[in-house]
Motif scaffolding. Sequence first.
Motif, PDB file in Angstrom:
ATOM      1  N   ASN A  13       0.830  -1.203   0.000  1.00  0.00           N
ATOM      2  CA  ASN A  13       0.000   0.000   0.000  1.00  0.00           C
ATOM      3  C   ASN A  13       0.871   1.263   0.000  1.00  0.00           C
ATOM      4  OD1 ASN A  13      -2.196  -1.706   0.173  1.00  0.00           O
ATOM      5  ND2 ASN A  13      -2.395  -1.485   2.396  1.00  0.00           N
ATOM      6  N   SER A  14       0.512   2.211  -0.879  1.00  0.00           N
ATOM      7  CA  SER A  14       1.174   3.529  -0.936  1.00  0.00           C
ATOM      8  C   SER A  14       2.682   3.413  -1.089  1.00  0.00           C
ATOM      9  CB  SER A  14       0.842   4.345   0.332  1.00  0.00           C
ATOM     10  OG  SER A  14      -0.546   4.455   0.514  1.00  0.00           O
ATOM     11  N   PHE A  15       3.125   2.434  -1.877  1.00  0.00           N
ATOM     12  CA  PHE A  15       4.560   2.249  -2.029  1.00  0.00           C
ATOM     13  C   PHE A  15       5.207   3.409  -2.780  1.00  0.00           C
ATOM     14  CE2 PHE A  15       8.259   0.477  -4.347  1.00  0.00           C
ATOM     15  CZ  PHE A  15       9.033   0.114  -3.248  1.00  0.00           C
ATOM     16  N   GLN A  20      -8.979  -0.269  -4.427  1.00  0.00           N
ATOM     17  CA  GLN A  20     -10.014   0.772  -4.524  1.00  0.00           C
ATOM     18  C   GLN A  20     -10.792   0.882  -3.200  1.00  0.00           C
ATOM     19  OE1 GLN A  20     -12.297  -0.266  -8.102  1.00  0.00           O
ATOM     20  NE2 GLN A  20     -11.490   1.599  -9.058  1.00  0.00           N
ATOM     21  N   LYS A  21     -11.079  -0.280  -2.564  1.00  0.00           N
ATOM     22  CA  LYS A  21     -11.795  -0.267  -1.294  1.00  0.00           C
ATOM     23  C   LYS A  21     -10.966   0.439  -0.223  1.00  0.00           C
ATOM     24  CE  LYS A  21     -14.246  -4.635  -2.147  1.00  0.00           C
ATOM     25  NZ  LYS A  21     -14.406  -6.040  -1.711  1.00  0.00           N
ATOM     26  N   ILE A  22      -9.661   0.151  -0.210  1.00  0.00           N
ATOM     27  CA  ILE A  22      -8.770   0.763   0.793  1.00  0.00           C
ATOM     28  C   ILE A  22      -8.722   2.276   0.587  1.00  0.00           C
ATOM     29  CG2 ILE A  22      -6.348   0.937   1.539  1.00  0.00           C
ATOM     30  CD1 ILE A  22      -6.103  -2.060   0.956  1.00  0.00           C
ATOM     31  N   GLN A  79      -6.940  -8.171 -11.183  1.00  0.00           N
ATOM     32  CA  GLN A  79      -8.153  -7.340 -11.171  1.00  0.00           C
ATOM     33  C   GLN A  79      -8.768  -7.303  -9.771  1.00  0.00           C
ATOM     34  OE1 GLN A  79     -10.408  -9.310 -14.225  1.00  0.00           O
ATOM     35  NE2 GLN A  79      -9.474  -8.131 -15.902  1.00  0.00           N
ATOM     36  N   LEU A  80      -8.773  -8.458  -9.091  1.00  0.00           N
ATOM     37  CA  LEU A  80      -9.287  -8.491  -7.724  1.00  0.00           C
ATOM     38  C   LEU A  80      -8.412  -7.664  -6.786  1.00  0.00           C
ATOM     39  CD1 LEU A  80     -10.271 -12.277  -7.468  1.00  0.00           C
ATOM     40  CD2 LEU A  80     -11.823 -10.308  -7.669  1.00  0.00           C
ATOM     41  N   LEU A  81      -7.104  -7.689  -7.022  1.00  0.00           N
ATOM     42  CA  LEU A  81      -6.193  -6.850  -6.243  1.00  0.00           C
ATOM     43  C   LEU A  81      -6.542  -5.376  -6.449  1.00  0.00           C
ATOM     44  CD1 LEU A  81      -3.602  -6.161  -4.650  1.00  0.00           C
ATOM     45  CD2 LEU A  81      -2.330  -6.439  -6.793  1.00  0.00           C
ATOM     46  N   TYR A  82      -6.822  -4.991  -7.681  1.00  0.00           N
ATOM     47  CA  TYR A  82      -7.176  -3.604  -7.993  1.00  0.00           C
ATOM     48  C   TYR A  82      -8.451  -3.197  -7.253  1.00  0.00           C
ATOM     49  CZ  TYR A  82      -8.555   0.487 -10.763  1.00  0.00           C
ATOM     50  OH  TYR A  82      -8.948   1.743 -11.149  1.00  0.00           O
ATOM     51  N   PHE A 108      -4.185  -8.049  -1.222  1.00  0.00           N
ATOM     52  CA  PHE A 108      -4.070  -9.147  -2.170  1.00  0.00           C
ATOM     53  C   PHE A 108      -5.397  -9.388  -2.887  1.00  0.00           C
ATOM     54  CE2 PHE A 108      -0.856  -9.918   1.008  1.00  0.00           C
ATOM     55  CZ  PHE A 108       0.247 -10.357   0.278  1.00  0.00           C
ATOM     56  N   GLY A 109      -5.267  -9.933  -4.112  1.00  0.00           N
ATOM     57  CA  GLY A 109      -6.408 -10.464  -4.834  1.00  0.00           C
ATOM     58  C   GLY A 109      -6.189 -11.946  -5.045  1.00  0.00           C
TER      59      GLY A 109
END
Length: 369
Positions: A253-255, A363-365, A356-359, A334-335
């Motif tokens: 996250n936010s790397f 988006q939720k985060i 795509q699931l990771l994306y 992770f997705g």
Amino acid sequence: MKKRTEWIKDWLFPAMSKETKNEIDSLNVKNIHYVSLVVGVVQLISLIIFFIINHNRITESEVIGAAIRVGLSVFLCLLGYFIAGSLMKRPDAVQQHPMGVKVFIGGFVILLIIWSMYVSVWNYINHQQLLTFYTVGLILVLFVKLHPAFTTTVIFGSYILNYLILNFGFEEGVINPYNYLMFAALSVVGAIMNYRLTVGYISEKNKANLLNDSLEIIANHDSITRLQNRYALNQHVPDYIGTDICIAMGDINSFKAVNDTYGHHVGDDVLKGFADILVEVFPADSVFRFGGDEFLIIEKNKDLDGLNAKLREVNERFSKLKISAVESKLGCCFGCVTACPKDPAEFFEYLTKADQLLYLEKQKINAKR
């Protein structure tokens, strides 16, 4: 003088790695095994031919003498064949018992030389040539890679001893010492050259293998995290076809913000820390650096709940990771998908689905933020 002494020392005691010594011992064991078989068969055939040709004029004492000589020969051949064969069935024997293997090789060589001297003395008394003694010496030069110091001692020692026995033990013994000792010297030089060439070949081969292994590691592993890379993933694809697998595509996250705020060297430390946690939770051959801050995990099962439990552990441990200068809390997402791909194309489709699931997770985060 010092240079000459160093040259002689290097000639008689060449430096080499432990691996090279073990490989030479293994080669000697293999050669003794096969040479013993061939020589034993040849001895039996020669004995049969001898009896067929001389059956009308051979005496009983000659029959007994020939049987004893060939019997000793066959016994030595069987000894070498079976002991060497048992060592060949245990590839780790040379590494675990190097001294025992060396004693077998050296002892077998000495027994073979003693036997050849015994036969040659008998032949010489009966006005025959020293073919057996010379043949054994030639076999040792060609097929057994003996340490130069051992070679020099054994070959010169056996030639001198055989010369003294034949010239002074029997009245009819007359051997030209010049030709005889020249042949001994040539045998020693040939054996040493054979040994040194073998050492050189094995050493260069081992260096090439080490270089190839290093290049393979470089080609298949990421230089920062030491994880397998996408090239390595392509090599593993056939292992996943027709197999139940769980796929998890993840990133940090936010790397980008970490890199922009603290610099790429700190970003590399974050990548390394995250990779270390992944290989502590998952087998190293299941984890790949997919690119950038994206990481791929593939497990050969359909236990998605178990995979998610491990990923929660990864996230929890990563959030507690302390990286110098980074003040914000670290996190990852992770997705995940389960799959049983029928071909490589379908396998990569599942990777895209996991991405795509990771994306969607990211988006939720971001929405919560």
